[in-house]
Design a protein around this motif. Structure first.
Motif, PDB file in Angstrom:
ATOM      1  N   ILE A   1       0.820  -1.214   0.000  1.00 17.16           N
ATOM      2  CA  ILE A   1       0.000   0.000   0.000  1.00 17.16           C
ATOM      3  C   ILE A   1       0.852   1.262   0.000  1.00 17.16           C
ATOM      4  CG2 ILE A   1      -1.671   1.326   1.377  1.00 17.16           C
ATOM      5  CD1 ILE A   1      -2.741  -1.370   2.400  1.00 17.16           C
ATOM      6  N   LEU A   2       2.045   1.187   0.589  1.00 16.00           N
ATOM      7  CA  LEU A   2       2.890   2.365   0.805  1.00 16.00           C
ATOM      8  C   LEU A   2       3.168   3.198  -0.444  1.00 16.00           C
ATOM      9  CD1 LEU A   2       4.245   3.797   3.145  1.00 16.00           C
ATOM     10  CD2 LEU A   2       6.339   2.500   2.660  1.00 16.00           C
ATOM     11  N   PRO A   3       3.549   2.611  -1.591  1.00 13.89           N
ATOM     12  CA  PRO A   3       3.811   3.446  -2.785  1.00 13.89           C
ATOM     13  C   PRO A   3       2.603   4.266  -3.213  1.00 13.89           C
ATOM     14  CG  PRO A   3       4.698   1.240  -3.091  1.00 13.89           C
ATOM     15  CD  PRO A   3       3.873   1.192  -1.846  1.00 13.89           C
ATOM     16  N   ALA A   4       1.419   3.623  -3.215  1.00 10.87           N
ATOM     17  CA  ALA A   4       0.198   4.347  -3.595  1.00 10.87           C
ATOM     18  C   ALA A   4      -0.124   5.428  -2.579  1.00 10.87           C
ATOM     19  CB  ALA A   4      -0.972   3.376  -3.707  1.00 10.87           C
ATOM     20  N   LEU A   5       0.079   5.127  -1.299  1.00  9.13           N
ATOM     21  CA  LEU A   5      -0.185   6.098  -0.237  1.00  9.13           C
ATOM     22  C   LEU A   5       0.723   7.315  -0.358  1.00  9.13           C
ATOM     23  CD1 LEU A   5      -1.849   6.614   2.333  1.00  9.13           C
ATOM     24  CD2 LEU A   5      -0.018   5.513   3.639  1.00  9.13           C
ATOM     25  N   ILE A   6       2.006   7.068  -0.613  1.00  9.70           N
ATOM     26  CA  ILE A   6       2.967   8.172  -0.796  1.00  9.70           C
ATOM     27  C   ILE A   6       2.578   9.013  -2.008  1.00  9.70           C
ATOM     28  CG2 ILE A   6       5.366   8.719  -1.397  1.00  9.70           C
ATOM     29  CD1 ILE A   6       6.186   6.234   0.239  1.00  9.70           C
ATOM     30  N   PHE A   7       2.194   8.348  -3.084  1.00 12.19           N
ATOM     31  CA  PHE A   7       1.789   9.049  -4.314  1.00 12.19           C
ATOM     32  C   PHE A   7       0.574   9.942  -4.052  1.00 12.19           C
ATOM     33  CE2 PHE A   7      -0.518   9.469  -8.290  1.00 12.19           C
ATOM     34  CZ  PHE A   7       0.493   9.786  -9.182  1.00 12.19           C
ATOM     35  N   ILE A   8      -0.448   9.394  -3.363  1.00 15.35           N
ATOM     36  CA  ILE A   8      -1.672  10.164  -3.085  1.00 15.35           C
ATOM     37  C   ILE A   8      -1.378  11.341  -2.165  1.00 15.35           C
ATOM     38  CG2 ILE A   8      -3.935  10.065  -1.941  1.00 15.35           C
ATOM     39  CD1 ILE A   8      -4.136   7.162  -2.965  1.00 15.35           C
ATOM     40  N   LEU A   9      -0.574  11.101  -1.125  1.00 15.07           N
ATOM     41  CA  LEU A   9      -0.228  12.173  -0.197  1.00 15.07           C
ATOM     42  C   LEU A   9       0.561  13.282  -0.903  1.00 15.07           C
ATOM     43  CD1 LEU A   9       0.792  10.133   2.982  1.00 15.07           C
ATOM     44  CD2 LEU A   9      -1.228  11.580   2.719  1.00 15.07           C
ATOM     45  N   SER A  10       1.473  12.890  -1.806  1.00 15.39           N
ATOM     46  CA  SER A  10       2.348  13.853  -2.487  1.00 15.39           C
ATOM     47  C   SER A  10       1.642  14.662  -3.563  1.00 15.39           C
ATOM     48  CB  SER A  10       3.551  13.124  -3.101  1.00 15.39           C
ATOM     49  OG  SER A  10       4.276  12.434  -2.113  1.00 15.39           O
ATOM     50  N   PHE A  11       0.742  13.999  -4.299  1.00 15.90           N
ATOM     51  CA  PHE A  11       0.149  14.647  -5.474  1.00 15.90           C
ATOM     52  C   PHE A  11      -1.323  14.989  -5.322  1.00 15.90           C
ATOM     53  CE2 PHE A  11       3.838  12.303  -7.067  1.00 15.90           C
ATOM     54  CZ  PHE A  11       4.489  13.308  -7.751  1.00 15.90           C
ATOM     55  N   VAL A  12      -1.946  14.660  -4.195  1.00 14.66           N
ATOM     56  CA  VAL A  12      -3.349  15.021  -3.969  1.00 14.66           C
ATOM     57  C   VAL A  12      -3.484  15.881  -2.714  1.00 14.66           C
ATOM     58  CG1 VAL A  12      -5.700  14.190  -3.590  1.00 14.66           C
ATOM     59  CG2 VAL A  12      -4.189  12.946  -5.148  1.00 14.66           C
ATOM     60  N   PHE A  13      -3.161  15.312  -1.563  1.00 17.31           N
ATOM     61  CA  PHE A  13      -3.405  16.014  -0.300  1.00 17.31           C
ATOM     62  C   PHE A  13      -2.423  17.157  -0.056  1.00 17.31           C
ATOM     63  CE2 PHE A  13      -5.418  11.863   0.411  1.00 17.31           C
ATOM     64  CZ  PHE A  13      -6.695  12.290   0.782  1.00 17.31           C
ATOM     65  N   LEU A  14      -1.151  16.952  -0.347  1.00 10.28           N
ATOM     66  CA  LEU A  14      -0.167  18.015  -0.145  1.00 10.28           C
ATOM     67  C   LEU A  14      -0.466  19.241  -1.006  1.00 10.28           C
ATOM     68  CD1 LEU A  14       2.378  18.988   1.282  1.00 10.28           C
ATOM     69  CD2 LEU A  14       3.743  17.858  -0.505  1.00 10.28           C
TER      70      LEU A  14
ATOM     71  N   ILE B   1     -13.368  26.164  -5.125  1.00  9.44           N
ATOM     72  CA  ILE B   1     -13.792  25.105  -6.050  1.00  9.44           C
ATOM     73  C   ILE B   1     -13.679  23.742  -5.374  1.00  9.44           C
ATOM     74  CG2 ILE B   1     -13.242  23.893  -8.207  1.00  9.44           C
ATOM     75  CD1 ILE B   1     -12.273  26.582  -9.337  1.00  9.44           C
ATOM     76  N   PHE B   2     -12.575  23.510  -4.664  1.00  8.71           N
ATOM     77  CA  PHE B   2     -12.375  22.251  -3.957  1.00  8.71           C
ATOM     78  C   PHE B   2     -13.455  22.036  -2.896  1.00  8.71           C
ATOM     79  CE2 PHE B   2     -10.621  20.280  -0.082  1.00  8.71           C
ATOM     80  CZ  PHE B   2     -10.491  18.976  -0.545  1.00  8.71           C
ATOM     81  N   VAL B   3     -13.736  23.061  -2.101  1.00  7.11           N
ATOM     82  CA  VAL B   3     -14.740  22.946  -1.024  1.00  7.11           C
ATOM     83  C   VAL B   3     -16.126  22.655  -1.613  1.00  7.11           C
ATOM     84  CG1 VAL B   3     -15.957  24.230   0.786  1.00  7.11           C
ATOM     85  CG2 VAL B   3     -13.467  24.385   0.603  1.00  7.11           C
ATOM     86  N   ILE B   4     -16.477  23.347  -2.696  1.00  4.81           N
ATOM     87  CA  ILE B   4     -17.793  23.147  -3.323  1.00  4.81           C
ATOM     88  C   ILE B   4     -17.930  21.729  -3.854  1.00  4.81           C
ATOM     89  CG2 ILE B   4     -19.256  23.794  -5.285  1.00  4.81           C
ATOM     90  CD1 ILE B   4     -18.208  26.675  -4.926  1.00  4.81           C
ATOM     91  N   THR B   5     -16.938  21.268  -4.627  1.00  6.44           N
ATOM     92  CA  THR B   5     -17.028  19.934  -5.229  1.00  6.44           C
ATOM     93  C   THR B   5     -17.009  18.833  -4.166  1.00  6.44           C
ATOM     94  OG1 THR B   5     -14.626  19.972  -5.595  1.00  6.44           O
ATOM     95  CG2 THR B   5     -16.033  20.596  -7.442  1.00  6.44           C
ATOM     96  N   LEU B   6     -16.177  19.005  -3.132  1.00  4.05           N
ATOM     97  CA  LEU B   6     -16.123  18.006  -2.058  1.00  4.05           C
ATOM     98  C   LEU B   6     -17.449  17.944  -1.310  1.00  4.05           C
ATOM     99  CD1 LEU B   6     -14.477  16.002  -0.325  1.00  4.05           C
ATOM    100  CD2 LEU B   6     -13.794  17.949   1.113  1.00  4.05           C
ATOM    101  N   THR B   7     -18.000  19.108  -0.978  1.00  5.14           N
ATOM    102  CA  THR B   7     -19.273  19.151  -0.242  1.00  5.14           C
ATOM    103  C   THR B   7     -20.406  18.518  -1.035  1.00  5.14           C
ATOM    104  OG1 THR B   7     -18.573  21.204   0.848  1.00  5.14           O
ATOM    105  CG2 THR B   7     -20.913  20.678   0.919  1.00  5.14           C
ATOM    106  N   LEU B   8     -20.529  18.889  -2.319  1.00  2.29           N
ATOM    107  CA  LEU B   8     -21.598  18.341  -3.156  1.00  2.29           C
ATOM    108  C   LEU B   8     -21.445  16.837  -3.343  1.00  2.29           C
ATOM    109  CD1 LEU B   8     -21.902  21.139  -5.858  1.00  2.29           C
ATOM    110  CD2 LEU B   8     -23.531  20.614  -4.048  1.00  2.29           C
TER     111      LEU B   8
END
Length: 295
Positions: free
Chosen positions: A15-28, A274-281
């Motif tokens: 799981i670690l490679p995918a987790l690092i990828f998501i954290l680096s390119f989505v959440f960060l 935009i992020f808040v609107i799309t996430l909420t909806l």
């Protein structure tokens, strides 16, 4: 116990490679965008000036923001009606026994627009909407009357509807394919039982087909609404937010702030909204659908 620990460690390593990828390119990037929205900065200066929530206050006082929000909402509502509602109807028709043998042809025709580059689609429809040489006005002139011809993209009252119509043409076929895939997974025994009970096609659709593909319908709603609030390309190519900023959407507003006015902090603020609107909806739709297994 040792075997369980080794299994858990192996699972973590997978799981670690995918987790690092998501954290680096989505959440960060999301966190960095929120952070940047609290500073005044641009591309040509190294320093940043902390302004706190100043840009958020400015945004909610900007009348163009509410125009953009209205246009994005219009995109979402019309897209739900045509892409989700229309896609469901077309998919149900194509799954009918009489039409099913022609389904490959219709699937191809309907799906082709969704794989064409948005830039090409925008330029193509610009030409079709052209008031002088466009095919749409030419057809209206021949089939109806010349008084009905119009500068569809040049009039602030019709421009946004003209752009929204292009989006429906391009993506209704894509949603139809998703619903067709879901419908083809429904066991044939359900329809046979309904036929024996004498259920009409309409009752069969609402009592068997729709409940069985509910998961995919929820996915369709989420995809459509997120796409409506992230829309940029077709608006920018066809109208650039005009005439008179009447077709401005949040995406073009962000682009204008960042790359024309070089107000990166303000652009980050728009991106956060935009992020808040799309996430909420999306969360609301998933909650109402009481699902999310296929998302």
């Amino acid at each position: 116990m040792k075997k369980t620990f080794q299994s858990s460690r192996t699972a973590v390593l997978y799981i670690l490679p995918a987790l690092i990828f998501i954290l680096s390119f989505v959440f960060l990037p999301i966190l960095l965008n929120v952070y940047n929205s609290m500073f005044r900065w641009n591309s040509f200066e190294a320093g940043k000036v902390f302004v706190g929530l100043e840009y958020y206050g400015r945004l909610f006082k900007d009348p163009i923001f509410f125009t953009a929000l209205k246009n994005n909402s219009l995109f979402a509502i019309i897209s739900i009606v045509f892409q989700v509602g229309g896609g469901l109807i077309i998919a149900a028709i194509l799954e009918d026994k009489i039409i099913r043998k022609y389904q490959p042809f219709f699937r191809t025709v309907l799906f082709i627009p969704s794989v064409i580059s948005i830039a090409v689609v925008g330029l193509l429809w610009q030409l079709l909407y052209n008031p002088e040489i466009g095919l749409i006005n030419s057809a209206i002139n021949v089939l109806v009357q010349a008084e009905w011809t119009h500068a569809w993209l040049g009039d602030s009252k019709t421009a946004i509807y003209a752009v929204v119509a292009v989006s429906q043409w391009q993506y209704t076929g894509y949603m139809t394919m998703l619903f067709l895939i879901a419908m083809q997974k429904i066991p044939a025994e359900y329809y046979e039982a309904a036929m024996i009970d004498g259920a009409s096609r309409l009752k069969t659709f609402f009592n068997i087909t729709l409940p069985q593909i509910r998961e995919m319908v929820v996915v369709g709603f989420v995809i459509t609404v997120i796409g409506a609030f992230k829309v940029f390309d077709e608006v920018y190519i066809m109208t650039s937010g005009g005439p008179g900023r009447s077709t401005e959407v949040l995406g073009t507003m962000l682009y204008r702030a960042a790359f024309r006015n070089d107000e990166m902090g303000y652009a980050s603020t728009i991106g956060t909204i935009i992020f808040v609107i799309t996430l909420t909806l999306s969360l609301i739709q998933l909650k109402l659908g009481k699902s999310g297994k296929e998302v």
